[in-house]
Enzyme design. Structure first.
Site, PDB file in Angstrom:
ATOM      1  CE  LYS A   1      26.573 -13.226  49.258  1.00 53.17           C
ATOM      2  NZ  LYS A   1      27.293 -13.064  50.302  1.00 53.17           N
TER       3      LYS A   1
ATOM      4  CE  LYS B   1      31.420 -13.572  42.689  1.00 50.56           C
ATOM      5  NZ  LYS B   1      30.352 -13.538  43.491  1.00 50.56           N
TER       6      LYS B   1
ATOM      7  CB  THR C   1      27.614 -14.878  45.337  1.00 49.96           C
ATOM      8  OG1 THR C   1      27.805 -15.088  46.735  1.00 49.96           O
ATOM      9  CG2 THR C   1      26.970 -13.239  45.506  1.00 49.96           C
TER      10      THR C   1
HETATM   11  N1  NAP Z   1      34.968 -15.574  50.299  1.00 54.61           N
HETATM   12  C1  NAP Z   1      33.973 -15.379  50.926  1.00 54.61           C
HETATM   13  O1  NAP Z   1      34.129 -14.638  51.771  1.00 54.61           O
HETATM   14  C2  NAP Z   1      32.722 -15.618  50.432  1.00 54.61           C
HETATM   15  C3  NAP Z   1      31.728 -15.138  51.152  1.00 54.61           C
HETATM   16  C4  NAP Z   1      30.183 -15.387  50.809  1.00 54.61           C
HETATM   17  C5  NAP Z   1      30.080 -15.927  49.544  1.00 54.61           C
HETATM   18  N2  NAP Z   1      31.250 -16.117  48.651  1.00 54.61           N
HETATM   19  C6  NAP Z   1      30.939 -16.516  47.063  1.00 54.61           C
HETATM   20  O2  NAP Z   1      31.055 -17.924  47.303  1.00 54.61           O
HETATM   21  C7  NAP Z   1      31.592 -18.414  45.761  1.00 54.61           C
HETATM   22  C8  NAP Z   1      33.010 -18.854  45.927  1.00 54.61           C
HETATM   23  O3  NAP Z   1      33.808 -18.157  46.778  1.00 54.61           O
HETATM   24  P1  NAP Z   1      35.332 -18.363  47.264  1.00 54.61           P
HETATM   25  O4  NAP Z   1      35.599 -17.582  48.230  1.00 54.61           O
HETATM   26  O5  NAP Z   1      35.290 -19.995  47.692  1.00 54.61           O
HETATM   27  O6  NAP Z   1      36.296 -18.607  45.952  1.00 54.61           O
HETATM   28  P2  NAP Z   1      37.483 -18.916  45.718  1.00 54.61           P
HETATM   29  O7  NAP Z   1      38.259 -19.411  46.698  1.00 54.61           O
HETATM   30  O8  NAP Z   1      38.095 -18.094  44.633  1.00 54.61           O
HETATM   31  O9  NAP Z   1      37.095 -20.353  45.062  1.00 54.61           O
HETATM   32  C9  NAP Z   1      36.533 -20.335  43.653  1.00 54.61           C
HETATM   33  C10 NAP Z   1      36.362 -21.913  43.151  1.00 54.61           C
HETATM   34  O10 NAP Z   1      35.413 -21.648  42.032  1.00 54.61           O
HETATM   35  C11 NAP Z   1      36.370 -22.448  40.897  1.00 54.61           C
HETATM   36  N3  NAP Z   1      36.341 -21.956  39.740  1.00 54.61           N
HETATM   37  C12 NAP Z   1      36.458 -20.703  39.164  1.00 54.61           C
HETATM   38  N4  NAP Z   1      36.097 -20.656  37.764  1.00 54.61           N
HETATM   39  C13 NAP Z   1      35.990 -21.965  37.305  1.00 54.61           C
HETATM   40  C14 NAP Z   1      35.437 -22.351  36.288  1.00 54.61           C
HETATM   41  N5  NAP Z   1      35.470 -21.528  35.090  1.00 54.61           N
HETATM   42  N6  NAP Z   1      35.233 -23.762  36.113  1.00 54.61           N
HETATM   43  C15 NAP Z   1      35.283 -24.296  37.130  1.00 54.61           C
HETATM   44  N7  NAP Z   1      35.540 -24.055  38.478  1.00 54.61           N
HETATM   45  C16 NAP Z   1      35.930 -22.719  38.443  1.00 54.61           C
HETATM   46  C17 NAP Z   1      37.770 -22.472  41.793  1.00 54.61           C
HETATM   47  O11 NAP Z   1      38.613 -23.606  40.999  1.00 54.61           O
HETATM   48  P3  NAP Z   1      40.072 -23.532  40.903  1.00 54.61           P
HETATM   49  O12 NAP Z   1      40.654 -24.065  42.385  1.00 54.61           O
HETATM   50  O13 NAP Z   1      40.607 -24.385  39.775  1.00 54.61           O
HETATM   51  O14 NAP Z   1      40.429 -22.041  40.493  1.00 54.61           O
HETATM   52  C18 NAP Z   1      37.299 -22.599  42.869  1.00 54.61           C
HETATM   53  O15 NAP Z   1      37.026 -23.933  43.215  1.00 54.61           O
HETATM   54  C19 NAP Z   1      31.775 -17.020  45.084  1.00 54.61           C
HETATM   55  O16 NAP Z   1      30.379 -16.941  44.468  1.00 54.61           O
HETATM   56  C20 NAP Z   1      31.735 -15.925  46.174  1.00 54.61           C
HETATM   57  O17 NAP Z   1      31.219 -14.631  45.870  1.00 54.61           O
HETATM   58  C21 NAP Z   1      32.511 -16.048  49.209  1.00 54.61           C
END
Ligand code: NAP
Length: 319
Positions: A200, A268, A126
């Site tokens: 979204k 965010k 997102t």
């Molecule tokens: N969680 C939900 O319920 C949900 C639902 C729908 C959509 N989303 C969206 O999906 C996306 C991922 O969400 P998530 O929940 O999977 O997040 P998350 O668990 O916090 O994982 C974030 C990922 O991004 C990586 N990352 C962050 N900053 C980085 C950088 N500067 N360079 C390279 N890698 C980086 C992290 O790596 P590290 O492991 O090294 O930190 C990790 O792999 C987001 O945009 C979120 O808004 C989330």
């Protein structure tokens, strides 16, 4: 704005449940190489779904230790985004925000230069509208690009029950639909590039307003010494209720903030809604007000907690 569910013959397939899919559907995925950049709360279950479906999955994560559980399920682990991309027919980015995606794609050892020209980059993080158009521009002339953020958290992601909000080159729809069928219960296709991310943004603005509305309503009930459980039960059986808001309301009452959708992501996304509105010279006073409160909750240590932790800063006494 127009949208379609699935494309052509894919429509029926998209609407069938996973259990109803035939083995013939599954073999179509046979060992097709897919790279997944980001194995966080969403990227890991997405990689697992693709492995279950028979894709050859290579993952990359900035913090390599977080890929461990996936190797046991058959994923290959790459040491850089470029290494993950080298053989991929499809590359999925599922990272925190636009800056993270751009750095994984075009930074040192970035994936973009390593992708074959006929590969497709499916951008599922997102990141909002402005970043999506910027990322699409980076892909232009190099690889195919599909904007495909998802609605649904890690639980639905694990069960392949996400809602995929897809837009991009119509010529790519039939190619990417088999992947979306494994990840989601439904795909909404939009004609205009970026509309997946626009949609979204709109959905998550609604989520934010619902959660904050519930948090403040429960605060009011508490201040009036009413039973919050009775408020939730009454909402649950009335058209006033929303299943999502009441579930979050119960978590608020129980102070159960185990992350489903972390507050930092919800904040965010509220900021992305404000930015999208700002580009259209539109005010979103509710979103603006709730974001100030949520920033306080994030500063107080609730960033990783579920969005239900917004209740911790709802209903401050009037100064
Ligand atoms: N969680 C939900 O319920 C949900 C639902 C729908 C959509 N989303 C969206 O999906 C996306 C991922 O969400 P998530 O929940 O999977 O997040 P998350 O668990 O916090 O994982 C974030 C990922 O991004 C990586 N990352 C962050 N900053 C980085 C950088 N500067 N360079 C390279 N890698 C980086 C992290 O790596 P590290 O492991 O090294 O930190 C990790 O792999 C987001 O945009 C979120 O808004 C989330």
């Amino acid at each position: 704005m127009t949208h379609r569910t699935g494309a052509g013959t894919e429509r029926t397939r998209t609407e069938r449940t996973r259990a109803e899919r035939t083995s013939a559907d599954r073999t179509s995925a046979d060992r097709t190489p897919v790279a997944v950049l980001g194995t966080g709360a969403m990227g890991a279950p997405i990689a697992r779904s693709l492995l279950r479906a028979g894709f050859e999955v290579t993952v990359w994560n900035r913090t390599r230790q977080k890929t461990g559980a996936l190797t046991g399920r058959g994923a290959k682990v790459a040491g850089s985004p470029a290494a993950a991309a080298a053989r991929a027919e499809y590359l999925i980015t599922m990272l925190t925000d636009g800056a993270a995606v751009e750095s994984a794609m075009t930074g040192a050892d970035g994936a973009l230069a390593a992708l074959a020209p006929d590969a497709v980059w499916i951008q599922m993080s997102t990141v909002g509208v402005t970043a999506t158009l910027r990322l699409a521009e980076l892909a232009r002339g190099a690889v195919g690009f599909v904007d495909a953020p998802v609605s649904g958290s890690s639980g639905p992601a694990d069960r392949g029950q996400l809602l995929v909000l897809a837009s991009g080159d119509p010529g790519l729809r039939l190619r990417v639909q088999p992947l979306f069928d494994e990840l989601g219960r439904r795909t909404l296709w939009f004609d205009r590039l970026g509309d997946g991310s626009r949609f979204k943004t709109v959905l998550n603005n609604w989520l934010a307003v619902l959660v904050e509305g519930m948090a403040e309503t429960l605060s009011l009930a508490g201040a009036l010494r009413l039973d919050p459980g009775l408020v939730l039960d009454t909402l649950a059986e009335s058209p006033l209720g929303s299943a999502y808001a009441t579930a979050k309301g119960r978590a608020m009452v129980e102070r159960d903030f185990a992350p489903g959708f972390p507050l930092r992501h919800a904040g965010k996304d509220a900021a992305l809604a404000l930015s999208a509105a700002d580009h259209r010279e539109l005010e979103l006073p509710l979103t603006e007000a709730l974001l100030k409160r949520w920033d306080e909750a994030i500063s107080a240590g609730h960033a990783e907690d579920d969005v239900a932790s917004a209740v911790t800063v709802a209903g401050h006494p009037r100064p």
